[in-house]
Design a protein around this motif. Structure first.
Motif, short mmCIF file in Angstrom:
data_model
loop_
_atom_site.label_atom_id
_atom_site.label_comp_id
_atom_site.label_asym_id
_atom_site.label_seq_id
_atom_site.Cartn_x
_atom_site.Cartn_y
_atom_site.Cartn_z
N PRO A 205 0.81 -1.23 0.00
CA PRO A 205 0.00 0.00 0.00
C PRO A 205 0.84 1.27 0.00
O PRO A 205 1.92 1.33 0.61
N LYS A 206 0.34 2.28 -0.69
CA LYS A 206 0.95 3.61 -0.66
C LYS A 206 0.87 4.14 0.78
O LYS A 206 -0.07 3.83 1.50
N PRO A 207 1.85 4.95 1.20
CA PRO A 207 2.93 5.56 0.42
C PRO A 207 4.26 4.80 0.45
O PRO A 207 5.30 5.40 0.21
N SER A 208 4.23 3.52 0.75
CA SER A 208 5.47 2.75 0.72
C SER A 208 6.14 2.88 -0.65
O SER A 208 5.45 2.90 -1.68
N PRO A 209 7.46 2.95 -0.69
CA PRO A 209 8.16 3.05 -1.98
C PRO A 209 8.25 1.73 -2.72
O PRO A 209 8.73 1.70 -3.86
N GLU A 210 7.79 0.64 -2.12
CA GLU A 210 8.03 -0.69 -2.68
C GLU A 210 7.44 -0.87 -4.08
O GLU A 210 8.06 -1.51 -4.93
N ASN A 211 6.23 -0.36 -4.32
CA ASN A 211 5.64 -0.54 -5.65
C ASN A 211 6.46 0.16 -6.73
O ASN A 211 6.66 -0.37 -7.83
N VAL A 212 6.92 1.37 -6.42
CA VAL A 212 7.75 2.08 -7.39
C VAL A 212 9.04 1.32 -7.64
O VAL A 212 9.46 1.13 -8.80
N HIS A 213 9.67 0.84 -6.59
CA HIS A 213 10.92 0.10 -6.76
C HIS A 213 10.69 -1.19 -7.56
O HIS A 213 11.52 -1.56 -8.40
N MET A 214 9.57 -1.86 -7.31
CA MET A 214 9.26 -3.09 -8.05
C MET A 214 9.06 -2.79 -9.54
O MET A 214 9.60 -3.49 -10.41
N ILE A 215 8.30 -1.75 -9.83
CA ILE A 215 8.06 -1.38 -11.23
C ILE A 215 9.38 -1.00 -11.91
O ILE A 215 9.66 -1.42 -13.04
N CYS A 216 10.20 -0.23 -11.23
CA CYS A 216 11.48 0.18 -11.80
C CYS A 216 12.38 -1.02 -12.08
O CYS A 216 13.02 -1.08 -13.14
N ARG A 217 12.42 -1.97 -11.15
CA ARG A 217 13.23 -3.16 -11.38
C ARG A 217 12.75 -3.91 -12.62
O ARG A 217 13.56 -4.34 -13.46
N VAL A 227 9.21 9.29 -13.24
CA VAL A 227 8.28 10.34 -12.85
C VAL A 227 7.09 9.69 -12.14
O VAL A 227 6.54 8.70 -12.64
N MET A 228 6.69 10.23 -11.01
CA MET A 228 5.47 9.80 -10.33
C MET A 228 4.44 10.91 -10.46
O MET A 228 4.73 12.07 -10.15
N VAL A 229 3.22 10.54 -10.90
CA VAL A 229 2.14 11.51 -11.09
C VAL A 229 0.93 11.06 -10.29
O VAL A 229 0.43 9.94 -10.48
N GLY A 230 0.45 11.91 -9.38
CA GLY A 230 -0.72 11.53 -8.59
C GLY A 230 -1.40 12.73 -7.96
O GLY A 230 -0.88 13.85 -8.00
N ASP A 231 -2.56 12.47 -7.36
CA ASP A 231 -3.38 13.57 -6.83
C ASP A 231 -3.50 13.57 -5.31
O ASP A 231 -4.25 14.38 -4.76
N THR A 232 -2.81 12.67 -4.60
CA THR A 232 -2.93 12.62 -3.15
C THR A 232 -1.56 12.68 -2.48
O THR A 232 -0.52 12.45 -3.11
N TYR A 233 -1.61 12.96 -1.19
CA TYR A 233 -0.40 12.93 -0.38
C TYR A 233 0.30 11.58 -0.50
O TYR A 233 1.54 11.51 -0.56
N TYR A 234 -0.47 10.50 -0.54
CA TYR A 234 0.09 9.16 -0.59
C TYR A 234 0.84 8.92 -1.89
O TYR A 234 1.85 8.21 -1.91
N ASP A 235 0.36 9.49 -2.99
CA ASP A 235 1.05 9.36 -4.28
C ASP A 235 2.38 10.10 -4.27
O ASP A 235 3.42 9.56 -4.65
N LYS A 240 8.37 10.55 -3.48
CA LYS A 240 9.54 11.12 -2.78
C LYS A 240 10.35 10.04 -2.09
O LYS A 240 11.58 10.00 -2.21
N THR A 241 9.68 9.14 -1.35
CA THR A 241 10.42 8.14 -0.58
C THR A 241 11.08 7.09 -1.47
O THR A 241 12.03 6.44 -1.06
N SER A 242 10.57 6.94 -2.69
CA SER A 242 11.20 6.00 -3.63
C SER A 242 12.30 6.67 -4.45
O SER A 242 12.91 6.04 -5.30
#
Length: 285
Positions: A205-217, A227-235, A240-242
């Protein structure tokens, strides 16, 4: 649920006729600097970023609250709307758990409400809930396509990124059936390289950086080229944390500018993203 092709044709007709809002940057500045040349991957949130949050989830909230209330004979709707931060009269959400939590988290919240505030034994509440609760695409199968309202020229944006050899992903807290159907209606299912959804076994679950890191890998891309694009604090916090090279917050969903404080840029609608991404340095200059 079986998807009806007629609904898809109707939805695509609506998309082609939709008005695109004018461009107006709210904030643009660089918080980090990177020496990479160009961005290679863009990760988008779905609800509130690519599609209207209220048009999809408002009818869903009202339907499920009404059904639970009718089944139990207890006045549950107002408490459910309060929990969701949903204004039934205005048909709008405030900052809501529905925007960022997974379905399971939201469901558990309603169960807790039934037990703690309305005195249901948990076993009974769970049984009633399982009998009544319906996910978004079970609620109104015939009309659901018309509730997927784009917040910009979505297909053009994804085509432009593809034409510039920039990979794309959608990372959503929503369930996979919902995400895939929305992409089909938006006509971008063949343009998205990877989707991560709230009910995927490998989702974090957001805002963990794990999903971004998984996608990047999987895409073979460094987060600094992403680039991360979103409309909430969690996005934006996830971006940022990733350590994404660029984080863009959009004032099209449930958040204000303060909520998007982790973004490098805050913009008013989706159509402003391309000038920030294509032919730009990863420090946003």
């Amino acid at each position: 649920m079986l998807f009806r092709p007629s609904n898809l044709r109707t939805a695509k007709t609506l998309l082609s006729c939709s008005r695109i809002p004018s461009s107006s940057f709210l904030r643009s500045y660089s918080k980090t600097a990177s020496l990479q040349s160009t961005y290679k991957l863009v990760i988008f949130d779905k609800d509130g970023t690519l599609t209207s949050f209220d048009s999809m989830w408002g009818p869903w909230s009202e339907y499920n609250a009404s059904k639970l209330e009718s089944f139990t004979g207890k006045s549950l709707s107002d408490d459910i709307y309060e929990y969701f931060n949903y204004d039934k009269h205005q048909k709008r959400y405030g900052k809501s758990c529905v925007a960022h939590d997974t379905h399971e988290v939201v469901k558990n919240g309603i169960l807790d409400l039934m037990v703690k505030k309305h005195g249901f034994p948990r076993v009974e509440a769970k049984s009633v809930f399982e009998e009544c609760w319906e996910d978004i695409f079970d609620v109104d199968a015939d009309g659901i396509a018309n509730k997927v309202q784009p917040l910009g020229n979505v297909k053009h944006i994804f085509e432009s990124l593809k034409n510039h050899s920039i990979k794309t992903a959608v990372c959503s807290s929503d369930q996979r059936d919902s995400v895939e159907l929305a992409m089909k209606i938006l006509d971008i299912e063949d343009l998205v390289d990877r989707t991560v959804c709230g009910n995927d076994p490998d989702n974090t679950p957001k805002p963990s950086p794990e999903n971004v890191h998984m996608i990047c890998r999987e895409m073979g891309v460094d987060p600094k080229e992403t680039v991360m694009v979103g409309d909430t604090y969690y996005d934006t916090k996830m971006g940022k944390t990733s350590d994404c090279g660029l984080v863009i917050g959009i004032m099209s969903g449930q958040s204000d500018e303060h909520d998007l404080r982790d973004a490098h840029h805050v913009i008013t609608n989706l159509d402003e993203v391309l000038p920030l991404i294509i032919d730009q340095k990863p420090d946003g200059k």
